[in-house]
Design an enzyme around this catalytic site. Structure first.
Site, short mmCIF file in Angstrom:
data_model
loop_
_atom_site.label_atom_id
_atom_site.label_comp_id
_atom_site.label_asym_id
_atom_site.label_seq_id
_atom_site.Cartn_x
_atom_site.Cartn_y
_atom_site.Cartn_z
N HIS A 104 85.59 1.21 -34.46
CA HIS A 104 84.84 0.02 -34.84
C HIS A 104 83.47 0.39 -35.39
O HIS A 104 82.93 -0.32 -36.24
CB HIS A 104 84.68 -0.89 -33.62
N CYS B 189 96.66 1.20 -48.76
CA CYS B 189 95.82 0.27 -48.00
C CYS B 189 95.18 0.93 -46.79
O CYS B 189 94.69 0.24 -45.89
CB CYS B 189 96.62 -0.96 -47.57
#
Length: 612
Positions: free
Chosen positions: A241, A538
């Site tokens: 994160h 992606c």
């Protein structure tokens, strides 16, 4: 007992939006108080995460390039985590200790919710999901067991969270990536119980380079991009994160940096988020070079607009990775659509799957926001590494190689058929061009099965993700059944190099420039070219402007990334022809290491791209 996924954060993309990555860098190397930092010990450190002496006046630490950009400033360290006293107090009332421990966890959850209420989009989603972890009934039960056994409240919280972390790390994949989130919950709760300051961001009163062992989402989403010039952490990997949110904020970052522990407050450092380097006490020449580079970078980003094109006009669709968050906010970005819509957020935090009507409403809102553009929906990517209460997979010794992604449909096909029905209804209601793809497809037979299911549901454009080497090697046979493929480079790197993507100790093996990984990508690209089928990427590799050139040269026709990465990739493509991209791909594939592949492309590319 495996942790229940309803209390784990969704695999959300970073909040869309950027901040000035190089605002007001210090004018010289002595801004911030002298040379007191150490150099780190290279002994035993992986080749890509080491220390050297490349800086003219000081030394250089190297780590994992995490968020692009460069900055110079004084170090400000995160406060140390709370530590338990050497001797635990005697417990006279175990029930009272249980209540204190659980109240501390509830207090942390309330604090996280309050911070989430002041944010929008995926930043809010990350903190809300972390609050759910703090309220996890299983965690509360474990804490209660330890308190009832005679542990004081702080000790009960610390040991229960540690045992829970072990479960997350053993599960691997997505769950292991959330272990740092749980560590943050533990530290905040323990600090409350001990009456110590709660761990948090430093506030030195001036612009600074934030240095930490690691950053929790609760800290990262509160970063002031006007004050934090760059981030350096000792731990962390490319999917943490910290990385995702730092990119969204436009803050340069280097993670997995050996020697970061030795950096002291006030030490002047020059951080290069593109190269993954941290120069201690940089000389004036390096400082000035970084300043000019950032000025030029900002000017070029402001000029970079429109669809992706090579210099000779070959189209390369530049798309977004999106998940939970405001679809209108994402649609406002200068993209050509969505290359990866993560749908897990609809299924997490629930004991029963969402109904077809619930899913249809969510998909319809997002498709409406992107009307006139393409949206690629990935079906539920759940299973052993993202367990759901309503997805039974049974015990598995190695969840990363178990029942996940498309494989969950073997035993529970209704989850997939309901989702396909909802996607098709939303597409019909909005007339937005909608593509659907399945994750973790390994064989041509699986691709054919999924294509039949999706087309029977009324969806016209059907694809699969290529995330395992077996699928990459047989890409031509998969493409015989589907309309497109999309390469998930994060998982493909993990399975190709036999390196757990959650381990901060193996960043060199997970580097997307690894020639073995690039060779698989090129094999898929060639299959797509021969069959006239689109091939997308992606994974995080798509956001690297230099690597994007090599990917396009290897046959990739679309690149999907977070919003802040779009301008730099668009700029890089505009300065190279398709033939030049092919030569760059050949140069990378001719090398034997990730570092040499990266440098070969950098040396041969247009110098304008070296700004990234």
């Amino acid at each position: 007992m495996m942790p229940q996924p309803g209390h784990l954060p969704p695999e959300a993309p970073a909040p869309e939006g950027t901040a000035d990555p190089g605002a007001a860098p210090p004018a010289g190397p002595d801004t911030g108080g002298g040379a007191t930092g150490g150099t780190g010990d290279p002994t035993g450190v992986p080749a890509s995460v080491s220390a050297d002496t490349s800086s003219a006046d000081g030394s250089r630490l190297t780590g994992v390039p995490a968020s692009p950009g460069s900055a110079v400033g004084p170090v400000a360290r995160m406060a140390a985590r709370p530590t338990l006293p050497d001797r635990a107090p005697a417990v006279e009332d175990p029930a009272a200790e249980t209540d204190r421990a659980r109240a501390a966890l509830d207090g942390v959850a309330d604090w996280l919710d309050a911070r989430a209420a002041g944010l929008t989009g995926d930043g809010a989603a990350v903190l809300s999901a972390q609050a759910l972890m703090a309220r996890d009934p299983e965690l509360a039960r474990r804490v209660g067991e330890r308190a009832e056994a005679g542990e004081a409240a702080a000790w009960a919280v610390h040991s229960a969270c540690g045992a829970y972390q072990d479960l997350l790390l053993a599960a691997g994949g997505y769950l292991a990536e959330r272990a740092a989130d749980l560590a943050d919950i533990r530290d905040r709760a323990v600090a409350r119980l001990l009456g110590e300051p709660v761990p948090g961001l430093p506030d030195p009163g001036h612009d600074h380079v934030l240095v930490a062992d690691d950053l929790a989402p609760a800290d990262t989403v509160q970063l002031d991009a006007g004050r934090v010039l760059a981030i350096v952490t000792r731990q962390g990997g490319p999917t943490s994160h910290t990385v995702i949110l730092a990119r969204a904020l436009g803050i340069p970052a280097v993670v997995g940096c050996a020697g970061a522990d030795d950096l002291r407050d006030g030490t002047a450092v020059a951080v290069d988020g593109d190269a993954g380097t941290v120069d201690i006490d940089p000389d004036a020449e390096l400082v000035e070079r970084m300043r000019r580079r950032e000025e030029r970078r900002r000017a070029l980003v402001a000029e970079s607009q429109g669809p992706g094109r090579t210099r000779d006009g070959v189209s390369v669709a530049l798309l977004l990775n999106v998940g939970e968050g405001d679809p209108e906010e994402a649609a406002a970005l200068d993209s050509e659509g969505v290359g990866l819509l993560r749908t897990e957020f609809l299924f997490l935090d629930r004991t029963e799957p969402p109904t077809v009507d619930e899913q249809t409403a969510v998909y319809t809102r997002l498709l409406k926001a992107f009307n006139g553009r393409v949206v690629t929906v990935r079906t539920l990517d759940a299973g052993s590494d993202k367990p759901l209460p309503f997805v039974e997979t049974g015990p598995e010794d190695n969840p990363a190689l178990g029942v996940r992604g498309y494989r969950t449909a073997r035993d529970q096909p209704g989850l997939l058929t309901d989702q396909l029905t909802a996607i098709a209804r939303a597409a019909e209601a909005t007339w937005t061009r909608t593509r659907v793809m399945a994750p973790m497809v390994s064989t041509p037979d699986e691709a054919a099965e999924f294509a039949t299911l999706a087309r029977n549901a009324g969806l016209g454009e059907v694809g699969v993700m290529i995330e395992v080497p077996g699928a990459a090697l047989l890409a031509d046979r998969l493409l015989a059944h589907v309309d497109f493929v999309s390469i998930g480079t994060n998982d493909l790197a993990q399975y190709t190099m036999a390196a757990d993507r959650t381990l901060g100790s193996l960043p060199d093996l997970l580097d997307p420039w690894q020639p073995a990984l690039l060779r698989l990508v090129a094999s898929v690209g060639r299959s797509g070219e021969r069959l006239g089928r689109p091939v997308g990427v992606c994974g995080e590799a798509a956001a690297d402007p230099l690597l994007a050139l090599a990917l396009v040269g290897a046959g990739v026709t679309s690149l999907s990334m977070s919003g802040p990465a779009l301008p730099a990739v668009r700029h890089a493509l505009a300065h190279h022809t398709r033939a030049e991209c092919a030569r760059l791909a050949e140069a990378a594939l001719a090398e034997s290491s990730a570092e040499r592949a990266r440098e070969a492309v950098r040396a041969a590319a247009n110098p304008e791209v070296d700004l990234w």
